[in-house]
Design a protein around this motif. Structure first.
Motif, PDB file in Angstrom:
ATOM      1  N   GLY A  31      -6.868   7.381   2.877  1.00 51.45           N
ATOM      2  CA  GLY A  31      -8.259   8.042   3.298  1.00 51.45           C
ATOM      3  C   GLY A  31      -9.217   6.975   3.857  1.00 51.45           C
ATOM      4  N   LYS A  32      -9.222   5.891   2.719  1.00 53.45           N
ATOM      5  CA  LYS A  32     -10.449   4.875   2.913  1.00 53.45           C
ATOM      6  C   LYS A  32     -10.176   3.810   4.039  1.00 53.45           C
ATOM      7  CE  LYS A  32     -13.368   6.931   0.238  1.00 53.45           C
ATOM      8  NZ  LYS A  32     -14.955   7.316   0.763  1.00 53.45           N
ATOM      9  N   CYS A  33      -8.771   3.386   4.049  1.00 54.53           N
ATOM     10  CA  CYS A  33      -8.482   2.032   4.718  1.00 54.53           C
ATOM     11  C   CYS A  33      -8.589   2.143   6.301  1.00 54.53           C
ATOM     12  CB  CYS A  33      -7.198   1.645   4.261  1.00 54.53           C
ATOM     13  SG  CYS A  33      -7.116   0.993   2.632  1.00 54.53           S
ATOM     14  N   ARG A  34      -8.857   1.300   6.909  1.00 51.06           N
ATOM     15  CA  ARG A  34      -9.029   1.600   8.508  1.00 51.06           C
ATOM     16  C   ARG A  34      -7.730   1.522   9.263  1.00 51.06           C
ATOM     17  NH1 ARG A  34     -13.403   0.801  12.149  1.00 51.06           N
ATOM     18  NH2 ARG A  34     -12.854   0.391  14.253  1.00 51.06           N
ATOM     19  N   THR A  35      -6.948   0.699   8.771  1.00 49.75           N
ATOM     20  CA  THR A  35      -5.565   0.499   9.261  1.00 49.75           C
ATOM     21  C   THR A  35      -4.490   0.653   8.446  1.00 49.75           C
ATOM     22  OG1 THR A  35      -6.476  -1.172  10.818  1.00 49.75           O
ATOM     23  CG2 THR A  35      -4.129  -1.218  10.610  1.00 49.75           C
ATOM     24  N   VAL A  36      -3.480   1.492   8.834  1.00 49.07           N
ATOM     25  CA  VAL A  36      -2.560   1.966   7.843  1.00 49.07           C
ATOM     26  C   VAL A  36      -1.253   1.874   8.543  1.00 49.07           C
ATOM     27  CG1 VAL A  36      -1.581   3.592   6.374  1.00 49.07           C
ATOM     28  CG2 VAL A  36      -3.787   3.490   6.425  1.00 49.07           C
ATOM     29  N   ILE A  37      -0.247   0.805   8.106  1.00 51.88           N
ATOM     30  CA  ILE A  37       1.104   0.957   8.755  1.00 51.88           C
ATOM     31  C   ILE A  37       2.302   1.381   7.458  1.00 51.88           C
ATOM     32  CG2 ILE A  37       2.849  -0.519   9.535  1.00 51.88           C
ATOM     33  CD1 ILE A  37       0.911  -0.422  11.441  1.00 51.88           C
ATOM     34  N   LEU A  38       2.952   2.377   8.066  1.00 50.28           N
ATOM     35  CA  LEU A  38       4.040   2.860   7.216  1.00 50.28           C
ATOM     36  C   LEU A  38       5.291   2.252   7.636  1.00 50.28           C
ATOM     37  CD1 LEU A  38       5.402   4.870   5.136  1.00 50.28           C
ATOM     38  CD2 LEU A  38       5.658   6.626   7.161  1.00 50.28           C
ATOM     39  N   TYR A  39       5.965   1.628   6.540  1.00 50.49           N
ATOM     40  CA  TYR A  39       7.088   1.058   6.574  1.00 50.49           C
ATOM     41  C   TYR A  39       8.283   2.082   5.529  1.00 50.49           C
ATOM     42  CZ  TYR A  39      11.145  -2.229   5.926  1.00 50.49           C
ATOM     43  OH  TYR A  39      12.461  -2.618   5.612  1.00 50.49           O
ATOM     44  N   ILE A  40       9.263   2.388   6.464  1.00 54.79           N
ATOM     45  CA  ILE A  40      10.168   3.546   5.708  1.00 54.79           C
ATOM     46  C   ILE A  40      11.366   2.510   5.873  1.00 54.79           C
ATOM     47  CG2 ILE A  40      10.314   5.114   7.878  1.00 54.79           C
ATOM     48  CD1 ILE A  40      10.857   7.218   5.875  1.00 54.79           C
ATOM     49  N   ALA A  41      12.349   2.606   4.852  1.00 53.15           N
ATOM     50  CA  ALA A  41      13.822   2.242   4.800  1.00 53.15           C
ATOM     51  C   ALA A  41      14.438   3.179   3.894  1.00 53.15           C
ATOM     52  CB  ALA A  41      13.768   0.865   4.065  1.00 53.15           C
ATOM     53  N   PRO A  42      15.798   2.908   3.931  1.00 51.32           N
ATOM     54  CA  PRO A  42      16.760   4.386   3.381  1.00 51.32           C
ATOM     55  C   PRO A  42      16.510   4.397   2.000  1.00 51.32           C
ATOM     56  CG  PRO A  42      18.104   2.654   4.624  1.00 51.32           C
ATOM     57  CD  PRO A  42      16.625   1.988   4.655  1.00 51.32           C
ATOM     58  N   ARG A  43      16.034   3.200   1.129  1.00 47.44           N
ATOM     59  CA  ARG A  43      15.776   3.564  -0.434  1.00 47.44           C
ATOM     60  C   ARG A  43      14.339   3.267  -0.886  1.00 47.44           C
ATOM     61  NH1 ARG A  43      20.654   1.260   0.275  1.00 47.44           N
ATOM     62  NH2 ARG A  43      19.960  -0.999   0.526  1.00 47.44           N
ATOM     63  N   LYS A  44      13.615   3.192   0.023  1.00 50.52           N
ATOM     64  CA  LYS A  44      12.176   2.895  -0.394  1.00 50.52           C
ATOM     65  C   LYS A  44      11.218   2.967   0.954  1.00 50.52           C
ATOM     66  CE  LYS A  44      13.476  -1.373  -0.963  1.00 50.52           C
ATOM     67  NZ  LYS A  44      13.595  -2.762  -1.700  1.00 50.52           N
ATOM     68  N   CYS A  45       9.836   3.033   0.587  1.00 46.09           N
ATOM     69  CA  CYS A  45       8.890   2.863   1.626  1.00 46.09           C
ATOM     70  C   CYS A  45       7.768   2.231   1.143  1.00 46.09           C
ATOM     71  CB  CYS A  45       8.592   4.342   2.368  1.00 46.09           C
ATOM     72  SG  CYS A  45       7.736   5.332   0.912  1.00 46.09           S
ATOM     73  N   SER A  46       6.826   1.908   2.173  1.00 41.81           N
ATOM     74  CA  SER A  46       5.672   1.403   1.675  1.00 41.81           C
ATOM     75  C   SER A  46       4.388   1.243   2.801  1.00 41.81           C
ATOM     76  CB  SER A  46       5.843  -0.357   1.498  1.00 41.81           C
ATOM     77  OG  SER A  46       6.299  -0.910   2.646  1.00 41.81           O
ATOM     78  N   LEU A  47       3.191   1.415   2.249  1.00 43.49           N
ATOM     79  CA  LEU A  47       2.168   1.567   3.172  1.00 43.49           C
ATOM     80  C   LEU A  47       1.136   0.249   3.139  1.00 43.49           C
ATOM     81  CD1 LEU A  47       1.238   5.148   1.715  1.00 43.49           C
ATOM     82  CD2 LEU A  47       1.710   4.663   4.379  1.00 43.49           C
ATOM     83  N   HIS A  48       1.008  -0.354   4.349  1.00 44.19           N
ATOM     84  CA  HIS A  48       0.303  -1.669   4.557  1.00 44.19           C
ATOM     85  C   HIS A  48      -1.101  -1.175   5.044  1.00 44.19           C
ATOM     86  CE1 HIS A  48       4.106  -3.915   3.605  1.00 44.19           C
ATOM     87  NE2 HIS A  48       4.593  -2.902   3.834  1.00 44.19           N
ATOM     88  N   CYS A  49      -2.117  -1.665   4.429  1.00 45.41           N
ATOM     89  CA  CYS A  49      -3.254  -1.344   4.871  1.00 45.41           C
ATOM     90  C   CYS A  49      -4.449  -2.419   4.889  1.00 45.41           C
ATOM     91  CB  CYS A  49      -3.909  -0.319   3.780  1.00 45.41           C
ATOM     92  SG  CYS A  49      -2.560   1.003   3.516  1.00 45.41           S
ATOM     93  N   LEU A  50      -5.324  -2.353   5.688  1.00 43.50           N
ATOM     94  CA  LEU A  50      -6.403  -3.119   5.811  1.00 43.50           C
ATOM     95  C   LEU A  50      -7.777  -2.142   5.558  1.00 43.50           C
ATOM     96  CD1 LEU A  50      -5.775  -5.357   9.031  1.00 43.50           C
ATOM     97  CD2 LEU A  50      -5.434  -6.073   6.711  1.00 43.50           C
ATOM     98  N   LEU A  51      -8.450  -2.718   4.526  1.00 40.41           N
ATOM     99  CA  LEU A  51      -9.595  -1.966   4.371  1.00 40.41           C
ATOM    100  C   LEU A  51     -10.592  -1.724   5.238  1.00 40.41           C
ATOM    101  CD1 LEU A  51     -11.186  -0.614   1.587  1.00 40.41           C
ATOM    102  CD2 LEU A  51     -12.174  -2.865   1.396  1.00 40.41           C
ATOM    103  N   ASP A  52     -10.853  -2.663   5.968  1.00 46.27           N
ATOM    104  CA  ASP A  52     -11.750  -2.795   7.111  1.00 46.27           C
ATOM    105  C   ASP A  52     -11.297  -3.179   8.576  1.00 46.27           C
ATOM    106  OD1 ASP A  52     -12.381  -5.118   6.610  1.00 46.27           O
ATOM    107  OD2 ASP A  52     -14.310  -4.633   5.604  1.00 46.27           O
ATOM    108  N   GLU A  53     -12.169  -3.591   9.582  1.00 42.15           N
ATOM    109  CA  GLU A  53     -11.678  -4.288  10.613  1.00 42.15           C
ATOM    110  C   GLU A  53     -11.418  -5.771  10.321  1.00 42.15           C
ATOM    111  OE1 GLU A  53     -15.942  -4.327  10.365  1.00 42.15           O
ATOM    112  OE2 GLU A  53     -14.512  -2.669  10.005  1.00 42.15           O
ATOM    113  N   THR A  54     -11.688  -6.153   9.018  1.00 47.78           N
ATOM    114  CA  THR A  54     -11.610  -7.707   8.845  1.00 47.78           C
ATOM    115  C   THR A  54     -10.133  -7.845   8.270  1.00 47.78           C
ATOM    116  OG1 THR A  54     -12.768  -7.736   6.600  1.00 47.78           O
ATOM    117  CG2 THR A  54     -14.062  -8.007   8.784  1.00 47.78           C
TER     118      THR A  54
END
Length: 313
Positions: A276-299
């Motif tokens: 909800g707070k991060c400007r950029t969010v990438i979801l990575y989804i694999a068969p046994r796990k997932c992760s969210l890669h985020c940048l707080l702002d435009e930097t």
């Protein structure tokens, strides 16, 4: 072992701590000559619980930096996140010109008011000065007990992405999906959610909650999502995806067009504040796990990665 830092602004560090303070009482700070890692992990059940790794390039957050140790100038310590966060808030309110941070060791007698229980025989001292309404200089010193983690450097490793998966850039409005799923946190079913992602039909992402013989609920993100396979599953490739979705053309027709993984609903929902707070969010989804890669702002000043291990559906 020496740690001396000075900064004039703690805003981004403070915001980073605020985003993960609800996860665990203690965090790990890892200081290196180039980076500060803020890590939230349960050391006794790493394989089953979620982890957060926050990466802050140290030169962008501190003006004075002195870090030295016998372990390649890396210093790891366990600290109470609420005490650290409150101290940073106090500094911001004081309108001081600079915050100094020092690592101070104590003897076994526990001088400087630092508890020796649980190996906390050191403290992170934060001190600053400000001028009060009577034009007098007031000095403030806060000492937070810490546990130096000498052996953890060899054991503590950021999770690796070894499985082929799919990635997608989530819009800022995606946080509403967390609110919809939040309605199920008090239900009596087995507290698991299946996350499904596909490249077909313009890309989709859906969440399935089911209790056998009682109910099955499917929630889908109806707006278009660009779903791709990353050029590589390594961390650097995913970091590049934070700026632009990089596609591996040779992998687009490899048959990997749909994936699903089952995770604990609680683990997934705990990421809502970060997303909800991060400007950029990438979801990575694999068969046994997932992760969210985020940048707080435009930097690139703060990067947060929220790792979730899968469970059996």
């Amino acid at each position: 072992m020496k740690l001396k830092l000075m900064t004039r602004s703690t805003e981004k560090l403070k915001e980073t701590l605020s985003l993960i303070s609800h996860l665990r009482k203690f965090i790990i700070l890892k200081f290196t000559p180039t980076e500060l890692f803020v890590i939230s992990v349960n050391g006794s059940s790493v394989s089953s619980e979620s982890q957060v790794w926050c990466n802050l390039p140290i030169a962008r957050h501190f003006e004075t930096i002195e870090i030295s140790s016998m372990r390649e100038n890396n210093i790891l310590m366990e600290i109470n996140i609420d005490l650290l966060l409150q101290t940073l808030k106090n500094f911001d309110k004081a309108n001081s010109e600079g915050l100094n941070i020092r690592l101070q060791k104590t003897d076994t007698a526990g001088e400087q008011g630092v508890s020796t229980k649980n190996g906390r025989t050191a403290s992170l001292a934060l001190f600053y000065s400000n001028i009060n309404i009577n034009s007098n200089v007031v000095n403030h010193t806060f000492r937070i007990p810490v546990k130096i983690l000498r052996e953890a450097q060899d054991m503590l490793r950021e999770p690796a992405h070894t499985d082929q998966g799919l990635i997608m850039k989530l819009p800022n409005e995606f946080v509403t999906m967390f609110k919809r799923l939040d309605k199920f946190k008090k239900t009596s079913f087995n507290d698991r959610v299946v996350i499904q992602a596909s490249k077909s039909d313009g890309g989709f992402l859906r969440f399935v909650l089911e209790e056998e013989g009682k109910f099955k609920v499917t929630m889908s993100w109806n707006n278009k999502l660009e779903v791709h396979k990353p050029a590589n599953a390594d961390a650097e490739s995913l970091r590049e995806s934070l700026h632009t979705i990089s596609v591996n053309p040779e992998a687009e027709d490899d048959g990997l067009d749909q994936l699903e993984t089952c995770v604990k609903l609680k683990d997934w929902q705990q990421a809502s504040r970060i997303v909800g707070k991060c400007r950029t969010v990438i979801l990575y989804i694999a068969p046994r796990k997932c992760s969210l890669h985020c940048l707080l702002d435009e930097t690139d000043d703060v990067e947060l990665v929220y790792y979730i291990n899968g469970v059996r559906s």
